[in-house]
Design a protein around this motif. Sequence first.
Motif, PDB file in Angstrom:
ATOM      1  N   ASN A 162       1.562 -72.695  23.329  1.00  0.00           N
ATOM      2  CA  ASN A 162       1.579 -71.351  22.755  1.00  0.00           C
ATOM      3  C   ASN A 162       2.438 -70.381  23.556  1.00  0.00           C
ATOM      4  O   ASN A 162       2.507 -69.198  23.218  1.00  0.00           O
ATOM      5  CB  ASN A 162       0.151 -70.797  22.711  1.00  0.00           C
ATOM      6  N   ALA A 163       3.104 -70.857  24.613  1.00  0.00           N
ATOM      7  CA  ALA A 163       3.793 -69.961  25.549  1.00  0.00           C
ATOM      8  C   ALA A 163       5.309 -70.117  25.490  1.00  0.00           C
ATOM      9  O   ALA A 163       5.843 -71.051  24.893  1.00  0.00           O
ATOM     10  CB  ALA A 163       3.315 -70.247  26.971  1.00  0.00           C
ATOM     11  N   LEU A 164       5.983 -69.179  26.158  1.00  0.00           N
ATOM     12  CA  LEU A 164       7.390 -69.360  26.488  1.00  0.00           C
ATOM     13  C   LEU A 164       7.468 -70.065  27.836  1.00  0.00           C
ATOM     14  O   LEU A 164       6.592 -69.889  28.697  1.00  0.00           O
ATOM     15  CB  LEU A 164       8.113 -68.012  26.606  1.00  0.00           C
ATOM     16  N   LEU A 165       8.516 -70.854  28.019  1.00  0.00           N
ATOM     17  CA  LEU A 165       8.752 -71.523  29.298  1.00  0.00           C
ATOM     18  C   LEU A 165       9.937 -70.876  29.995  1.00  0.00           C
ATOM     19  O   LEU A 165      11.004 -70.704  29.391  1.00  0.00           O
ATOM     20  CB  LEU A 165       9.031 -73.012  29.077  1.00  0.00           C
ATOM     21  N   LEU A 166       9.755 -70.509  31.246  1.00  0.00           N
ATOM     22  CA  LEU A 166      10.843 -70.030  32.096  1.00  0.00           C
ATOM     23  C   LEU A 166      11.233 -71.213  32.974  1.00  0.00           C
ATOM     24  O   LEU A 166      10.533 -71.542  33.938  1.00  0.00           O
ATOM     25  CB  LEU A 166      10.392 -68.844  32.957  1.00  0.00           C
ATOM     26  N   ASP A 167      12.329 -71.879  32.607  1.00  0.00           N
ATOM     27  CA  ASP A 167      12.725 -73.128  33.245  1.00  0.00           C
ATOM     28  C   ASP A 167      13.829 -72.864  34.263  1.00  0.00           C
ATOM     29  O   ASP A 167      14.993 -72.686  33.914  1.00  0.00           O
ATOM     30  CB  ASP A 167      13.203 -74.121  32.187  1.00  0.00           C
ATOM     31  N   VAL A 174     -10.740 -66.407  34.018  1.00  0.00           N
ATOM     32  CA  VAL A 174     -10.423 -65.430  32.977  1.00  0.00           C
ATOM     33  C   VAL A 174      -8.953 -65.548  32.578  1.00  0.00           C
ATOM     34  O   VAL A 174      -8.612 -65.563  31.388  1.00  0.00           O
ATOM     35  CB  VAL A 174     -10.734 -63.997  33.470  1.00  0.00           C
ATOM     36  N   LEU A 175      -8.086 -65.658  33.570  1.00  0.00           N
ATOM     37  CA  LEU A 175      -6.651 -65.736  33.302  1.00  0.00           C
ATOM     38  C   LEU A 175      -6.295 -67.030  32.575  1.00  0.00           C
ATOM     39  O   LEU A 175      -5.446 -67.035  31.680  1.00  0.00           O
ATOM     40  CB  LEU A 175      -5.873 -65.621  34.616  1.00  0.00           C
ATOM     41  N   GLU A 176      -6.956 -68.116  32.938  1.00  0.00           N
ATOM     42  CA  GLU A 176      -6.691 -69.391  32.266  1.00  0.00           C
ATOM     43  C   GLU A 176      -7.078 -69.311  30.789  1.00  0.00           C
ATOM     44  O   GLU A 176      -6.369 -69.837  29.925  1.00  0.00           O
ATOM     45  CB  GLU A 176      -7.453 -70.521  32.946  1.00  0.00           C
ATOM     46  N   ALA A 177      -8.197 -68.652  30.484  1.00  0.00           N
ATOM     47  CA  ALA A 177      -8.611 -68.495  29.091  1.00  0.00           C
ATOM     48  C   ALA A 177      -7.586 -67.693  28.297  1.00  0.00           C
ATOM     49  O   ALA A 177      -7.285 -68.019  27.140  1.00  0.00           O
ATOM     50  CB  ALA A 177      -9.983 -67.816  29.032  1.00  0.00           C
ATOM     51  N   ILE A 178      -7.018 -66.664  28.923  1.00  0.00           N
ATOM     52  CA  ILE A 178      -5.985 -65.872  28.251  1.00  0.00           C
ATOM     53  C   ILE A 178      -4.731 -66.712  28.039  1.00  0.00           C
ATOM     54  O   ILE A 178      -4.120 -66.683  26.962  1.00  0.00           O
ATOM     55  CB  ILE A 178      -5.658 -64.600  29.065  1.00  0.00           C
ATOM     56  N   MET A 179      -4.348 -67.478  29.061  1.00  0.00           N
ATOM     57  CA  MET A 179      -3.164 -68.332  28.929  1.00  0.00           C
ATOM     58  C   MET A 179      -3.316 -69.291  27.761  1.00  0.00           C
ATOM     59  O   MET A 179      -2.343 -69.584  27.047  1.00  0.00           O
ATOM     60  CB  MET A 179      -2.936 -69.130  30.214  1.00  0.00           C
ATOM     61  N   ARG A 180      -4.500 -69.793  27.536  1.00  0.00           N
ATOM     62  CA  ARG A 180      -4.730 -70.782  26.477  1.00  0.00           C
ATOM     63  C   ARG A 180      -4.771 -70.164  25.088  1.00  0.00           C
ATOM     64  O   ARG A 180      -4.457 -70.835  24.094  1.00  0.00           O
ATOM     65  CB  ARG A 180      -6.050 -71.524  26.734  1.00  0.00           C
ATOM     66  N   SER A 181      -5.168 -68.891  24.988  1.00  0.00           N
ATOM     67  CA  SER A 181      -5.425 -68.306  23.669  1.00  0.00           C
ATOM     68  C   SER A 181      -4.379 -67.303  23.196  1.00  0.00           C
ATOM     69  O   SER A 181      -4.271 -67.038  21.996  1.00  0.00           O
ATOM     70  CB  SER A 181      -6.794 -67.613  23.675  1.00  0.00           C
ATOM     71  N   ALA A 182      -3.593 -66.737  24.117  1.00  0.00           N
ATOM     72  CA  ALA A 182      -2.638 -65.690  23.739  1.00  0.00           C
ATOM     73  C   ALA A 182      -1.380 -66.290  23.107  1.00  0.00           C
ATOM     74  O   ALA A 182      -1.172 -67.504  23.123  1.00  0.00           O
ATOM     75  CB  ALA A 182      -2.270 -64.852  24.961  1.00  0.00           C
ATOM     76  N   GLN A 183      -0.540 -65.432  22.570  1.00  0.00           N
ATOM     77  CA  GLN A 183       0.680 -65.870  21.894  1.00  0.00           C
ATOM     78  C   GLN A 183       1.897 -65.666  22.782  1.00  0.00           C
ATOM     79  O   GLN A 183       1.860 -64.910  23.749  1.00  0.00           O
ATOM     80  CB  GLN A 183       0.866 -65.079  20.593  1.00  0.00           C
ATOM     81  N   ALA A 184       2.967 -66.356  22.440  1.00  0.00           N
ATOM     82  CA  ALA A 184       4.225 -66.213  23.185  1.00  0.00           C
ATOM     83  C   ALA A 184       4.881 -64.879  22.859  1.00  0.00           C
ATOM     84  O   ALA A 184       4.860 -64.437  21.702  1.00  0.00           O
ATOM     85  CB  ALA A 184       5.170 -67.354  22.831  1.00  0.00           C
ATOM     86  N   PRO A 185       5.476 -64.216  23.841  1.00  0.00           N
ATOM     87  CA  PRO A 185       6.271 -63.014  23.563  1.00  0.00           C
ATOM     88  C   PRO A 185       7.486 -63.380  22.709  1.00  0.00           C
ATOM     89  O   PRO A 185       7.937 -64.529  22.702  1.00  0.00           O
ATOM     90  CB  PRO A 185       6.713 -62.528  24.946  1.00  0.00           C
ATOM     91  N   ARG A 186       8.022 -62.412  22.005  1.00  0.00           N
ATOM     92  CA  ARG A 186       9.253 -62.628  21.234  1.00  0.00           C
ATOM     93  C   ARG A 186      10.451 -62.437  22.157  1.00  0.00           C
ATOM     94  O   ARG A 186      10.506 -61.490  22.934  1.00  0.00           O
ATOM     95  CB  ARG A 186       9.303 -61.658  20.052  1.00  0.00           C
TER      96      ARG A 186
END
Length: 199
Positions: free
Chosen positions: A135-140, A32-44
């Motif tokens: 589609n995500a932000l990266l915390l590097d 379920v979490l993987e599906a959300i990771m793939r489809s959701a948008q990056a925070p501003r």
Amino acid sequence: MDTQSETAAPEPLRGSGERYGFVDLAQSRSVVLEAIMRSAQAPRLEQLTGWEFNGLNTASVTKPLGIRKFKKGFYRGPARVPHGPDPYVQGYNLAVRQNALQAPHIPRSSDRPRRFGFYRVHRVVPGSRDDLYSNALLLDYGLGGNGPRPERFLRDYLVQVYADDPNLLLGKAYVAAGPKRLAVSFFALERSNPHDFTG
């Protein structure tokens, strides 16, 4: 014809038809979490800056390690390293007491919080080694000025679960092992409190 609405991913809902809450999200199945990771948008970036978020790791191994619960903060301040993608904000981690999941996130040192595990937050660079969730932000953490500490190998990806709710976020942590990226755990974040830290 509205092609955007036809291709938009359905809103993630629990079996009851209700939206996920913070603890619900942290206790959900990986598929379920993987599906959300793939489809959701990056925070501003501007909606993260100046706030701390309560965090919950999903992997069971994080409980005996004493890191199931944590806090993350986001801020604007002097760059911790002289290079890296732009625009960006920066962030840190805070250790908290490992009490019940629904209990308040209480810093282990409330009089003078110890910030550690710093990272640079930016959009994923297309075609880069860390382009796992475009589609995500990266915390590097490799750009966090952490020196020889092991945190420098962490790479977190962060999405906003619901487009109209910037308070609930989902992340996935990886370890950079040379050219490989090894998945560690999903984690949920919930907006908690403002802060005035600037680095």
